[in-house]
Design a protein around this motif. Sequence first.
Motif, short mmCIF file in Angstrom:
data_model
loop_
_atom_site.label_atom_id
_atom_site.label_comp_id
_atom_site.label_asym_id
_atom_site.label_seq_id
_atom_site.Cartn_x
_atom_site.Cartn_y
_atom_site.Cartn_z
N VAL A 128 -130.02 -50.65 -23.43
CA VAL A 128 -128.81 -50.85 -22.63
C VAL A 128 -128.46 -49.61 -21.82
O VAL A 128 -128.20 -49.69 -20.61
CB VAL A 128 -127.61 -51.21 -23.56
CG1 VAL A 128 -126.33 -51.32 -22.75
CG2 VAL A 128 -127.88 -52.51 -24.30
N LEU A 145 -117.28 -52.87 -39.56
CA LEU A 145 -117.92 -54.15 -39.24
C LEU A 145 -117.43 -54.71 -37.90
O LEU A 145 -118.20 -55.21 -37.10
CB LEU A 145 -117.64 -55.16 -40.35
CG LEU A 145 -118.56 -55.07 -41.56
CD1 LEU A 145 -117.99 -55.83 -42.74
CD2 LEU A 145 -119.94 -55.62 -41.21
N ILE A 146 -116.11 -54.61 -37.69
CA ILE A 146 -115.55 -55.14 -36.44
C ILE A 146 -116.03 -54.30 -35.26
O ILE A 146 -116.41 -54.83 -34.21
CB ILE A 146 -114.01 -55.17 -36.51
CG1 ILE A 146 -113.53 -56.22 -37.50
CG2 ILE A 146 -113.42 -55.41 -35.13
CD1 ILE A 146 -113.56 -57.65 -36.99
N LEU A 147 -116.04 -52.97 -35.44
CA LEU A 147 -116.49 -52.12 -34.34
C LEU A 147 -117.94 -52.44 -33.98
O LEU A 147 -118.28 -52.59 -32.81
CB LEU A 147 -116.34 -50.64 -34.69
CG LEU A 147 -114.91 -50.12 -34.75
CD1 LEU A 147 -114.88 -48.64 -35.12
CD2 LEU A 147 -114.20 -50.34 -33.41
N VAL A 148 -118.79 -52.56 -35.01
CA VAL A 148 -120.20 -52.80 -34.73
C VAL A 148 -120.43 -54.20 -34.15
O VAL A 148 -121.05 -54.35 -33.10
CB VAL A 148 -121.06 -52.61 -36.01
CG1 VAL A 148 -122.49 -53.08 -35.76
CG2 VAL A 148 -121.04 -51.16 -36.44
N PHE A 149 -119.89 -55.21 -34.82
CA PHE A 149 -120.29 -56.57 -34.44
C PHE A 149 -119.39 -57.22 -33.39
O PHE A 149 -119.74 -58.26 -32.85
CB PHE A 149 -120.40 -57.46 -35.68
CG PHE A 149 -121.61 -57.13 -36.50
CD1 PHE A 149 -122.87 -57.53 -36.08
CD2 PHE A 149 -121.50 -56.38 -37.66
CE1 PHE A 149 -123.99 -57.20 -36.81
CE2 PHE A 149 -122.62 -56.04 -38.40
CZ PHE A 149 -123.87 -56.45 -37.97
N LYS A 150 -118.24 -56.62 -33.08
CA LYS A 150 -117.41 -57.19 -32.02
C LYS A 150 -117.31 -56.25 -30.82
O LYS A 150 -117.30 -56.71 -29.69
CB LYS A 150 -115.99 -57.50 -32.53
CG LYS A 150 -115.93 -58.40 -33.73
CD LYS A 150 -116.14 -59.87 -33.39
CE LYS A 150 -115.95 -60.70 -34.63
NZ LYS A 150 -116.77 -61.88 -34.70
N TYR A 151 -117.21 -54.96 -31.08
CA TYR A 151 -116.99 -54.05 -29.96
C TYR A 151 -118.28 -53.57 -29.31
O TYR A 151 -118.32 -53.40 -28.09
CB TYR A 151 -116.09 -52.87 -30.38
CG TYR A 151 -114.64 -53.27 -30.39
CD1 TYR A 151 -113.85 -53.16 -29.26
CD2 TYR A 151 -114.06 -53.84 -31.53
CE1 TYR A 151 -112.52 -53.57 -29.25
CE2 TYR A 151 -112.75 -54.26 -31.53
CZ TYR A 151 -111.98 -54.11 -30.38
OH TYR A 151 -110.67 -54.54 -30.38
N ILE A 152 -119.34 -53.37 -30.09
CA ILE A 152 -120.59 -52.98 -29.45
C ILE A 152 -121.08 -54.07 -28.50
O ILE A 152 -121.51 -53.77 -27.39
CB ILE A 152 -121.65 -52.57 -30.51
CG1 ILE A 152 -121.21 -51.27 -31.17
CG2 ILE A 152 -123.02 -52.39 -29.86
CD1 ILE A 152 -122.20 -50.69 -32.16
N PRO A 153 -121.00 -55.38 -28.89
CA PRO A 153 -121.35 -56.40 -27.90
C PRO A 153 -120.48 -56.34 -26.64
O PRO A 153 -120.95 -56.64 -25.55
CB PRO A 153 -121.13 -57.71 -28.66
CG PRO A 153 -121.37 -57.37 -30.08
CD PRO A 153 -120.83 -55.98 -30.24
N MET A 154 -119.21 -55.94 -26.80
CA MET A 154 -118.39 -55.80 -25.59
C MET A 154 -118.97 -54.71 -24.70
O MET A 154 -119.06 -54.86 -23.48
CB MET A 154 -116.95 -55.45 -25.95
CG MET A 154 -116.16 -56.60 -26.52
SD MET A 154 -114.45 -56.11 -26.75
CE MET A 154 -113.96 -57.26 -28.04
N ALA A 176 -125.53 -62.25 -19.34
CA ALA A 176 -124.35 -61.44 -19.62
C ALA A 176 -123.33 -61.57 -18.49
O ALA A 176 -122.12 -61.63 -18.74
CB ALA A 176 -124.73 -59.98 -19.82
N LEU A 219 -121.93 -55.66 -22.66
CA LEU A 219 -121.72 -56.41 -21.42
C LEU A 219 -122.05 -55.60 -20.18
O LEU A 219 -122.21 -56.18 -19.10
CB LEU A 219 -120.27 -56.92 -21.35
CG LEU A 219 -119.97 -58.17 -22.19
CD1 LEU A 219 -118.49 -58.47 -22.18
CD2 LEU A 219 -120.73 -59.37 -21.64
#
Lengths: 324, 292
Positions: free
Chosen positions: A72, A47-56, A294, A59
């Motif tokens: 992208v 969950l963290i990888l998908v919803f926090k790191y993919i948005p990173m 962005a 960028l």
Amino acid sequence: MMKVKDLELKAASRPVGKAASGRLRWLVRDLKRDKALYLLLLPGLLLILVFKYIPMYGLVIAFKEYNIFSGVGASPWVGLLQFERLFRTPDFTKIFANTFIISFLKLAFGFPAAIVLSLLLNELRNMAFKRFTQTIVYLPHFISWVIFAGIITIFLNPVDGVVNFVLKAFGGQPINFLTEPSYFRPMLVVTDIYKEIGWGTIIYLAAMSGVDPHLYEAAIMDGANRFKQMWHITLPSIRPVIIILFILSLGNILEAGFMQIFLLYNPLVYDVADVIDTYVYRKGILESNYSLGAAAGIFKSVIALALIVLTNKIVKKTGNDGLW
Amino acid sequence: MIKNTPGEKIFIAVNYVFMIFVMMMMLYPFWYLFMYSISDPKLSATGGLFLKPSGFSLASYSLVFNNVSFLSGFRVSFIVTIAGTLMAVFFTATTAYAISKKRLRGGTFFTFIFLFTMLFNGGIVPSYLLVKDLHLLDSLWALILPNMLGAWNILVMRTFFAGIPEELEEAAKIDGASTLRIFFSIILPLSKAVLATIGLFVAVFYWNDFFSTILYITDKNKWALQAVLRDIVNNASSAMQSQGVSIGYQQTVSENTVKMASIVVATLPILIVYPFIQKYFAKGAMIGSVKG
């Protein structure tokens, strides 16, 4: 069992030597022993990888001309073009200054306010009363900004709002706080403190409750009154906590309180109220200018990160414990 | 105890008075909303509502409870809050338990992965694009998933789990309990305080979440309560008209009384739950924050 043996054989046949093969064996053994723990970790990690790191990763579109249809990855690189566009926007200086000023004002007034309230709460000796007070002052933190914005609008209404009612009772002129640029920022600061001051005391009070009572006893022996105890014992004891919270709030300095501003501002006060996040939302999402949005977001995050790192360094130089 | 000096006595008295003043300030808006919402609009519109309601009318409430979009928003927020909170608490707990074990290989690295998200994030636009690419726009999952796990919550729980004596688990292990068994039947029941705390935080977040709706949901039937509420607060007259409120009915309600009644109803769930969980969260939040 088979697998472990295979791996051991493979490891042994490599010319890396005993240390590496030993490490691999430990690794395999640990993985096997803790497979239940890894299983428990997996969903959270995903969950963290998908919803926090993919948005990173997302960028990178700040360095591209993002095209909805290519996505992208396939959109063409344009270097720093988006940043140039951003810096050339006539409003950019204004937005950046607003963000900084609003955050700074909130920090300058809100940060000490929470410490002062904690000190006063800590002086309450009647435990039931203290707990009751805490419960009440935490409450506004749990109410949404939407509701607060509704309350604020009603309270500040120039015609029949309570605040102007009081102003008029004292012979003043009614003020429209929400459309008057000179009053808008103070209004943001005051309402933000109102909502969050109680919540801000939680960590300080926890730290204060951990102060060794002997210190106070010794101070009383030396003839220290309450103020001196506060100044010479309570405050120094919570200094590490103050410092850590200060570093963290500096990291948030470019947040400025997006929800609050977004819900309260209007075109009449854009000049003093438009901040990076509101600008990103309007340009990036509403006008589908994704790459520019962005770029503005990156600009904000990088400054925030730099501020945290810098403050942490300064704090450590001065001989205190930093965040890391 | 040494006796208080006169100066200290004055300070103590002033402090108590000040705290009572602060509490009244904090509670006044809620009282104001409530009395406004039950006031007779003909009287309240003339102003001067200050300490007590003028007249009495529940017409605004009947309008709120018959407002289709308010009810739909209430339902959406209710579903999202319950489902989101259950999942969030469960997965926060599993994740935190795993990294609370020192023997876990790579534990420090995983902790860092979570910690880093507190310092740096992708921001509004990339998050929107992600949800869009996952085809979650206009789905309730968009309101639940992106905000389900927070690094801070994970760290608070990790600290709590790390404080549970290792001997308990070793004893269970000798009795033949597996790691999963230990987690479900020993650790979780021992952690009610921290589970309730994190649960409250997450539930309040979901209940108050307004931004996810305006970012991810265009279909008004799937709007969460806060977005509906904002619509009502900004635009009570059009909301009333769309509800077919006749001119005659407007004698018994006003834009403002409807706004107030809506806000009261939307705030009620938090006010009801808050006192029950409050005793837990002071403890839980402190455990997490002091050790960090």
